[in-house]
Design an enzyme around this catalytic site. Sequence first.
Site, short mmCIF file in Angstrom:
data_model
loop_
_atom_site.label_atom_id
_atom_site.label_comp_id
_atom_site.label_asym_id
_atom_site.label_seq_id
_atom_site.Cartn_x
_atom_site.Cartn_y
_atom_site.Cartn_z
N ARG A 96 0.80 -1.22 0.00
CA ARG A 96 0.00 0.00 0.00
C ARG A 96 0.84 1.28 0.00
NH1 ARG A 96 -2.88 -4.07 1.98
NH2 ARG A 96 -0.79 -4.63 2.63
N THR A 97 1.78 1.37 0.93
CA THR A 97 2.48 2.64 1.13
C THR A 97 3.32 3.01 -0.09
OG1 THR A 97 2.56 2.04 3.46
CG2 THR A 97 3.88 3.92 2.78
N ARG A 119 11.31 3.82 4.04
CA ARG A 119 10.83 2.82 5.00
C ARG A 119 12.01 1.96 5.41
NH1 ARG A 119 5.63 -1.11 4.66
NH2 ARG A 119 4.70 0.88 5.24
N HIS A 153 4.53 5.73 11.75
CA HIS A 153 4.09 5.59 10.35
C HIS A 153 3.10 6.73 10.13
CE1 HIS A 153 2.99 4.03 6.55
NE2 HIS A 153 2.62 2.80 6.87
N LYS A 197 25.37 -5.73 -1.33
CA LYS A 197 26.83 -5.88 -1.25
C LYS A 197 27.37 -5.27 0.03
CE LYS A 197 26.97 -5.31 -6.27
NZ LYS A 197 27.31 -4.32 -7.32
N1 CP Z 1 -0.43 -0.16 5.87
C1 CP Z 1 0.78 -0.34 5.33
O1 CP Z 1 1.77 0.29 5.67
O2 CP Z 1 0.82 -1.32 4.33
P1 CP Z 1 2.12 -1.73 3.49
O3 CP Z 1 3.07 -2.38 4.45
O4 CP Z 1 1.60 -2.70 2.44
O5 CP Z 1 2.70 -0.49 2.88
#
Ligand code: CP
Length: 308
Positions: free
Chosen positions: A54-55, A104, A132, A82
């Site tokens: 999603r993100t 992320r 998040h 590496k």
């Molecule tokens: N909700 C969320 O962060 O989903 P993803 O890990 O798929 O990005």
Amino acid sequence: HRHLLGIKGLTEPDINLLLDKADAAVDISRQREKKTSTLRGLTQINLFFEASTRTQSSFELAGKRLGADVMNMSVGNSSVKKGETLIDTAMTLNAMHPDVLVVRHSSAGAAALLAQKVSCSVINAGDGQHEHPTQALLDALTIRRAKGKLSRIIVAICGDVLHSRVARSNILLLNAMGARVRVVAPATLLPNGIAQMGAEVYHSMEEGLKDADVVMMLRLQRERMSGAFVPSVREYFRYFGLDAEKLKAAKEDALVMHPGPMNRGVEIASEIADGPQSVIEQQVEMGVAVRMAVMETLLVSQNQGPRA
Ligand code: CP
């Protein structure tokens, strides 16, 4: 604000401004012609060291709908394999003059560390068990559009709060907006100091969901547990999985939310995830809009003045 590293530090007006902008971005995303020129000429790099559906995809679409050039760094095929470090990887990309890095990483504080090193904006797309922020904003937008407000609504956040950056960011945001936040979980899945964060603690779904306006389920993050601390799925579902019976305790028109990815039959029954109270797909739609609003806010105001 040049970076978005967390909800911590954002005020109610900051959050309302982002949600108002995101409301407008929802309308843009529903048109046939979705592309604007707001970020034309700017470069966005998505740097995801952890898996994401999603993100990452919504940040990519958000950038493209704003007219930016978007590059997804494929970490699995990169020189991280590496042994190149997070900072060296980011500095290499920084030398290519991006305007925003979306990061992320499995370590808490990774995005904040990069923000000190690179010369562009940094957006935290999830750092370890810390924050998040865009998830909390998209959850807030989903709730505000359905309920018309955030203040004084009762939100029950249920399940694996201990490992959840989504829960942390949501507790911070909902408190800033005047909502009432509950956490519902076994004691083993709650972090120390959760009450001091501004959440009422419950260990039973029946009590925790009573009169709730929103029931927010969390994924059981079994990959972050080991040995005796991995609960049995059957037991977990029986006591903490959301099914029709447990949902009856909440208000009749309560929203059912889940940030995804879902474990059907573990923390939520399929019939509830796909049922009439579920807004899980709306959450995904709001995700694109919120990320458009965040990037517009960080990058457009930044470009109005001289760049450092
Ligand atoms: N909700 C969320 O962060 O989903 P993803 O890990 O798929 O990005």
